[in-house]
Every structure is written in structure tokens, then in C-alpha cells.
Design a protein around this motif. Sequence first.
Motif, PDB file in Angstrom:
ATOM      1  N   VAL A 150      -5.674  12.809  -8.974  1.00  0.00           N
ATOM      2  CA  VAL A 150      -4.932  11.661  -9.469  1.00  0.00           C
ATOM      3  C   VAL A 150      -3.447  12.022  -9.541  1.00  0.00           C
ATOM      4  N   ILE A 151      -2.609  11.008  -9.538  1.00  0.00           N
ATOM      5  CA  ILE A 151      -1.175  11.214  -9.683  1.00  0.00           C
ATOM      6  C   ILE A 151      -0.831  11.081 -11.159  1.00  0.00           C
ATOM      7  N   LYS A 152      -0.161  12.094 -11.697  1.00  0.00           N
ATOM      8  CA  LYS A 152       0.209  12.129 -13.103  1.00  0.00           C
ATOM      9  C   LYS A 152       1.721  11.935 -13.211  1.00  0.00           C
ATOM     10  N   PHE A 153       2.140  11.102 -14.160  1.00  0.00           N
ATOM     11  CA  PHE A 153       3.563  10.875 -14.399  1.00  0.00           C
ATOM     12  C   PHE A 153       3.908  11.380 -15.787  1.00  0.00           C
TER      13      PHE A 153
ATOM     14  N   MET B 172       5.352  -4.865 -18.461  1.00  0.00           N
ATOM     15  CA  MET B 172       5.889  -5.569 -17.314  1.00  0.00           C
ATOM     16  C   MET B 172       4.940  -5.351 -16.145  1.00  0.00           C
ATOM     17  N   LYS B 173       4.632  -6.402 -15.461  1.00  0.00           N
ATOM     18  CA  LYS B 173       3.750  -6.330 -14.301  1.00  0.00           C
ATOM     19  C   LYS B 173       4.575  -6.250 -13.020  1.00  0.00           C
ATOM     20  N   ARG B 174       3.891  -5.977 -11.921  1.00  0.00           N
ATOM     21  CA  ARG B 174       4.559  -5.766 -10.637  1.00  0.00           C
ATOM     22  C   ARG B 174       5.432  -6.955 -10.238  1.00  0.00           C
ATOM     23  N   LYS B 175       4.899  -8.157 -10.331  1.00  0.00           N
ATOM     24  CA  LYS B 175       5.667  -9.356  -9.948  1.00  0.00           C
ATOM     25  C   LYS B 175       6.898  -9.538 -10.830  1.00  0.00           C
ATOM     26  N   GLU B 176       6.765  -9.237 -12.116  1.00  0.00           N
ATOM     27  CA  GLU B 176       7.913  -9.340 -13.021  1.00  0.00           C
ATOM     28  C   GLU B 176       8.987  -8.315 -12.657  1.00  0.00           C
ATOM     29  N   LEU B 177       8.558  -7.111 -12.281  1.00  0.00           N
ATOM     30  CA  LEU B 177       9.505  -6.082 -11.852  1.00  0.00           C
ATOM     31  C   LEU B 177      10.246  -6.519 -10.595  1.00  0.00           C
TER      32      LEU B 177
ATOM     33  N   THR C 179       8.713  12.894 -13.814  1.00  0.00           N
ATOM     34  CA  THR C 179       8.132  13.752 -12.797  1.00  0.00           C
ATOM     35  C   THR C 179       6.758  13.239 -12.407  1.00  0.00           C
ATOM     36  N   PHE C 180       6.499  13.220 -11.105  1.00  0.00           N
ATOM     37  CA  PHE C 180       5.198  12.847 -10.566  1.00  0.00           C
ATOM     38  C   PHE C 180       4.568  14.097  -9.979  1.00  0.00           C
TER      39      PHE C 180
ATOM     40  N   ILE D  34      10.640  -2.167  -3.561  1.00  0.00           N
ATOM     41  CA  ILE D  34       9.690  -1.598  -4.525  1.00  0.00           C
ATOM     42  C   ILE D  34       8.531  -0.934  -3.783  1.00  0.00           C
ATOM     43  N   ASP D  35       7.986  -1.608  -2.776  1.00  0.00           N
ATOM     44  CA  ASP D  35       6.873  -1.049  -2.004  1.00  0.00           C
ATOM     45  C   ASP D  35       7.290   0.225  -1.264  1.00  0.00           C
ATOM     46  N   ALA D  36       8.509   0.241  -0.736  1.00  0.00           N
ATOM     47  CA  ALA D  36       8.993   1.424  -0.016  1.00  0.00           C
ATOM     48  C   ALA D  36       9.106   2.623  -0.954  1.00  0.00           C
ATOM     49  N   VAL D  37       9.611   2.420  -2.157  1.00  0.00           N
ATOM     50  CA  VAL D  37       9.739   3.508  -3.126  1.00  0.00           C
ATOM     51  C   VAL D  37       8.362   4.015  -3.546  1.00  0.00           C
ATOM     52  N   CYS D  38       7.435   3.105  -3.838  1.00  0.00           N
ATOM     53  CA  CYS D  38       6.083   3.501  -4.245  1.00  0.00           C
ATOM     54  C   CYS D  38       5.363   4.259  -3.135  1.00  0.00           C
ATOM     55  N   ASN D  39       5.505   3.808  -1.899  1.00  0.00           N
ATOM     56  CA  ASN D  39       4.875   4.495  -0.772  1.00  0.00           C
ATOM     57  C   ASN D  39       5.464   5.889  -0.566  1.00  0.00           C
ATOM     58  N   ALA D  40       6.774   6.014  -0.718  1.00  0.00           N
ATOM     59  CA  ALA D  40       7.415   7.317  -0.557  1.00  0.00           C
ATOM     60  C   ALA D  40       6.945   8.285  -1.641  1.00  0.00           C
ATOM     61  N   ILE D  41       6.841   7.817  -2.873  1.00  0.00           N
ATOM     62  CA  ILE D  41       6.352   8.658  -3.969  1.00  0.00           C
ATOM     63  C   ILE D  41       4.923   9.099  -3.686  1.00  0.00           C
ATOM     64  N   SER D  42       4.074   8.184  -3.239  1.00  0.00           N
ATOM     65  CA  SER D  42       2.676   8.514  -2.943  1.00  0.00           C
ATOM     66  C   SER D  42       2.566   9.557  -1.841  1.00  0.00           C
ATOM     67  N   LYS D  43       3.354   9.409  -0.772  1.00  0.00           N
ATOM     68  CA  LYS D  43       3.305  10.365   0.335  1.00  0.00           C
ATOM     69  C   LYS D  43       3.701  11.772  -0.116  1.00  0.00           C
TER      70      LYS D  43
END
Length: 81
Positions: free
Chosen positions: A76-79, A1-6, A49-50, A25-34
Motif C-alpha cells: 500500500v502507499i503510505k502518506f 474535500m472530495k476529488r471533484k471539489e478539489l 512523504t509518500f 490533478i490526474d497527472a500529479v496523482c499518476n506521477a506519484i503512483s509511478k
Amino acid sequence: MKRKELIRAVARDNSLTIADAEFCIDAVCNAISKVVNSGEKLSIYGFGTFEKVQRKPRAYRHPVTGEMCVPDPSDVIKFVP
């Protein structure tokens, strides 16, 4: 699944507009990155876990000169599910 499909799936399943779903989606991804880039480990129960890990440098051959090069280590960020 790609970003647009999600984004479309989230919008469809929650009766949101595509713009609202994309914002979420962008808010969740940005919060995880921070959180992860600050050095903390982020665990979401039932999801995964990230964490931030350092990738070891691997030697490679420069395609033009043929010289062996070793890059600097990188973070790098590992999941882990």
C-alpha cells in the motif's frame, strides 16, 4: 474535500477550465503512483512523504463458511504529513 471539489477549487483559484484542472490533478496523482510503485520514496517539502509499505496479513472469518482465512500480504502507499 472530495476529488471533484478539489478540481473545482484548483480551476477557480488558477483561472483554469475544469477539464484542465482535472488533467493536472490526474497527472500529479499518476506521477506519484509511478514513483512510489517503483520502490522510491517521494518527499514533497512542506507537504509530506509518500512511500510504499507492506501491509501485514490479518486473519478474518469467512462470512459464509465461518472458516478462518489469512490473506497474502499486500503493498500500500503510505502518506506521512
